[in-house]
Design a protein around this motif. Structure first.
Motif, mmCIF file in Angstrom:
data_model
loop_
_atom_site.group_PDB
_atom_site.id
_atom_site.type_symbol
_atom_site.label_atom_id
_atom_site.label_comp_id
_atom_site.label_asym_id
_atom_site.label_seq_id
_atom_site.Cartn_x
_atom_site.Cartn_y
_atom_site.Cartn_z
ATOM 1 N N VAL A 41 62.716 39.606 -7.621
ATOM 2 C CA VAL A 41 62.401 40.094 -6.272
ATOM 3 C C VAL A 41 63.661 40.639 -5.602
ATOM 4 C CG1 VAL A 41 61.689 39.376 -3.944
ATOM 5 C CG2 VAL A 41 60.331 38.692 -5.939
ATOM 6 N N MET A 42 64.777 39.919 -5.754
ATOM 7 C CA MET A 42 66.018 40.392 -5.127
ATOM 8 C C MET A 42 66.481 41.722 -5.733
ATOM 9 S SD MET A 42 68.159 36.980 -4.164
ATOM 10 C CE MET A 42 67.636 35.785 -5.371
ATOM 11 N N HIS B 206 64.202 44.465 -4.556
ATOM 12 C CA HIS B 206 64.578 44.817 -3.183
ATOM 13 C C HIS B 206 65.733 45.813 -3.184
ATOM 14 C CE1 HIS B 206 67.112 44.268 0.436
ATOM 15 N NE2 HIS B 206 65.957 44.377 1.039
ATOM 16 N N GLN B 207 66.741 45.572 -4.011
ATOM 17 C CA GLN B 207 67.878 46.493 -4.090
ATOM 18 C C GLN B 207 67.422 47.887 -4.520
ATOM 19 O OE1 GLN B 207 70.275 44.369 -6.935
ATOM 20 N NE2 GLN B 207 71.571 43.456 -5.350
ATOM 21 N N MET C 137 64.349 49.210 -4.354
ATOM 22 C CA MET C 137 63.488 49.823 -3.336
ATOM 23 C C MET C 137 64.310 50.287 -2.139
ATOM 24 S SD MET C 137 60.250 47.254 -3.368
ATOM 25 C CE MET C 137 58.934 47.420 -4.556
ATOM 26 N N TYR C 138 65.225 49.449 -1.697
ATOM 27 C CA TYR C 138 66.046 49.802 -0.540
ATOM 28 C C TYR C 138 66.889 51.040 -0.837
ATOM 29 C CZ TYR C 138 68.295 49.068 3.915
ATOM 30 O OH TYR C 138 68.709 49.226 5.209
ATOM 31 N N TYR D 63 66.905 51.856 7.480
ATOM 32 C CA TYR D 63 65.544 51.316 7.541
ATOM 33 C C TYR D 63 65.351 50.503 8.815
ATOM 34 C CZ TYR D 63 61.019 49.792 5.866
ATOM 35 O OH TYR D 63 59.672 49.581 5.741
ATOM 36 N N THR E 168 51.558 42.684 -3.420
ATOM 37 C CA THR E 168 51.554 42.462 -1.981
ATOM 38 C C THR E 168 50.797 41.177 -1.637
ATOM 39 O OG1 THR E 168 51.725 44.829 -1.582
ATOM 40 C CG2 THR E 168 50.953 43.480 0.253
ATOM 41 N N ARG F 16 54.790 34.206 1.470
ATOM 42 C CA ARG F 16 55.302 34.266 2.835
ATOM 43 C C ARG F 16 54.529 33.318 3.753
ATOM 44 N NH1 ARG F 16 53.849 39.519 4.074
ATOM 45 N NH2 ARG F 16 54.563 39.114 6.180
#
Length: 178
Positions: free
Chosen positions: A37-38, A41-42, A44-45, A59, A155, A162
């Motif tokens: 996930v981390m 995230h990198q 995608m960001y 963003y 998702t 979450r």
């Protein structure tokens, strides 16, 4: 940051293998999931940043402008923006400072609460957030590199995580209008 050429092995799969070799079997899958996930995230960001940076946006700045543009009158109290974006008030202040400097938002006194400050999106802010959203949708969100069914599954899985982590609660069911 992404390298121009892919690695010859998946480093997260190798880390998982090492966890197993070291006897951390019960933690190996969790470590691999969190690391994945981390890293995702990198990646995608990085894609989002490459689209927004030429427009002078990060963003965080886009999120603030988009949040304001979604509000009824383009206005939100600073505290509400902090809560809805799930960021510390200091982060909101920093983002608003930069947006205000660029003429994309302005601050106003709250008409009924002397302690509160409103953030108001300007016409320039509306124009930029619409342009940025269109480009981001076209270049990133419409073709994220993950099949649609997997996106929905991912998702849903992340939403369950979450929710279980206390990030949000399910809203009450709203009655149908008459």
């Amino acid at each position: 940051m992404t390298d121009s050429s892919p690695l010859p092995i998946d480093p997260i799969a190798e880390a998982r293998r090492q966890w197993l070799v070291h006897g951390w079997d019960s933690a190996a899958d969790g470590m691999a999931a969190f690391s994945s996930v981390m890293r995702a995230h990198q990646l995608m960001y990085s894609r989002v940043d490459s689209v927004l940076k030429p427009m002078g946006l990060s963003y965080a700045r886009l999120e603030m402008l988009r949040l304001l543009s979604f509000s009824r009158d383009g206005t939100l109290p600073m505290a509400s923006a902090s809560a809805r974006l799930q960021v510390h008030p200091t982060s909101v202040t920093n983002v608003v400072d930069r947006l205000e400097k660029d003429g994309l938002v302005r601050r106003e006194a709250h008409p009924t609460d002397g302690r509160a400050t409103l953030i108001v999106i300007t016409d320039s802010g509306y124009t930029l957030v619409e342009q940025a959203t269109q480009v981001l949708n076209e270049q990133v969100f419409e073709s994220p590199g993950i099949p649609a069914e997997d996106l929905r599954s991912m998702t849903a899985i992340l939403a369950r995580f979450r929710r279980a982590s206390g990030d949000f609660i399910d809203p009450p069911v709203r009655p149908e209008p008459f």
